[in-house]
Write a protein that holds these residues in place. Structure first.
Motif, PDB file in Angstrom:
ATOM      1  N   GLY A   1       0.813  -1.197   0.000  1.00  0.00           N
ATOM      2  CA  GLY A   1       0.000   0.000   0.000  1.00  0.00           C
ATOM      3  C   GLY A   1       0.854   1.258   0.000  1.00  0.00           C
ATOM      4  O   GLY A   1       1.986   1.279  -0.475  1.00  0.00           O
ATOM      5  N   MET A   2       0.293   2.324   0.539  1.00  0.00           N
ATOM      6  CA  MET A   2       0.983   3.616   0.538  1.00  0.00           C
ATOM      7  C   MET A   2       2.256   3.569   1.369  1.00  0.00           C
ATOM      8  O   MET A   2       3.253   4.185   1.012  1.00  0.00           O
ATOM      9  N   ALA A   3       2.226   2.833   2.468  1.00  0.00           N
ATOM     10  CA  ALA A   3       3.426   2.742   3.291  1.00  0.00           C
ATOM     11  C   ALA A   3       4.532   2.039   2.520  1.00  0.00           C
ATOM     12  O   ALA A   3       5.701   2.427   2.579  1.00  0.00           O
ATOM     13  N   GLY A   4       4.198   0.998   1.786  1.00  0.00           N
ATOM     14  CA  GLY A   4       5.184   0.293   0.970  1.00  0.00           C
ATOM     15  C   GLY A   4       5.683   1.147  -0.179  1.00  0.00           C
ATOM     16  O   GLY A   4       6.863   1.091  -0.534  1.00  0.00           O
ATOM     17  N   ALA A   5       4.807   1.948  -0.768  1.00  0.00           N
ATOM     18  CA  ALA A   5       5.214   2.838  -1.850  1.00  0.00           C
ATOM     19  C   ALA A   5       6.205   3.878  -1.331  1.00  0.00           C
ATOM     20  O   ALA A   5       7.194   4.191  -1.994  1.00  0.00           O
ATOM     21  N   GLY A   6       5.951   4.388  -0.153  1.00  0.00           N
ATOM     22  CA  GLY A   6       6.863   5.357   0.436  1.00  0.00           C
ATOM     23  C   GLY A   6       8.203   4.720   0.822  1.00  0.00           C
ATOM     24  O   GLY A   6       9.253   5.327   0.681  1.00  0.00           O
TER      25      GLY A   6
END
Length: 90
Positions: A83-88
């Motif tokens: 998700g967004m945490a992984g993308a960051g």
């Protein structure tokens, strides 16, 4: 008849007191040993490593970085498996 109610009330009060006392006694709950704490820490670190590996392997160049995305961005736009945490992170 009040004698019977009084005796029943006392039995209930004693039972209630013993139940509460048992619930608050820490002797029934064994303390975690040092080995068990280390096992739990190791399990947490393995989970964290798996999450980080998944986020790096599922990197997509079109994913918005968290720094650029802001708080209003929909979390469904990330193509990363985490998700967004992984993308960051990736």
């Amino acid at each position: 008849m009040t004698g019977k109610k009084g005796a029943a009330g006392r039995r209930y009060a004693d039972l209630h007191h013993n139940t509460i006392q048992t619930m608050h006694t820490s002797a029934n709950i064994p303390a975690l040993s040092r080995e068990r704490k280390l096992e739990l820490l190791g399990l947490f670190l393995v989970g964290l490593a798996v999450m980080m590996t998944m986020s790096l392997l599922s990197y997509h160049p079109l994913d918005n970085r968290l720094a650029d995305a802001g708080f209003g961005l929909d979390a469904g736009t990330a193509r990363n498996a985490v998700g967004m945490a992984g993308a960051g992170l990736a």
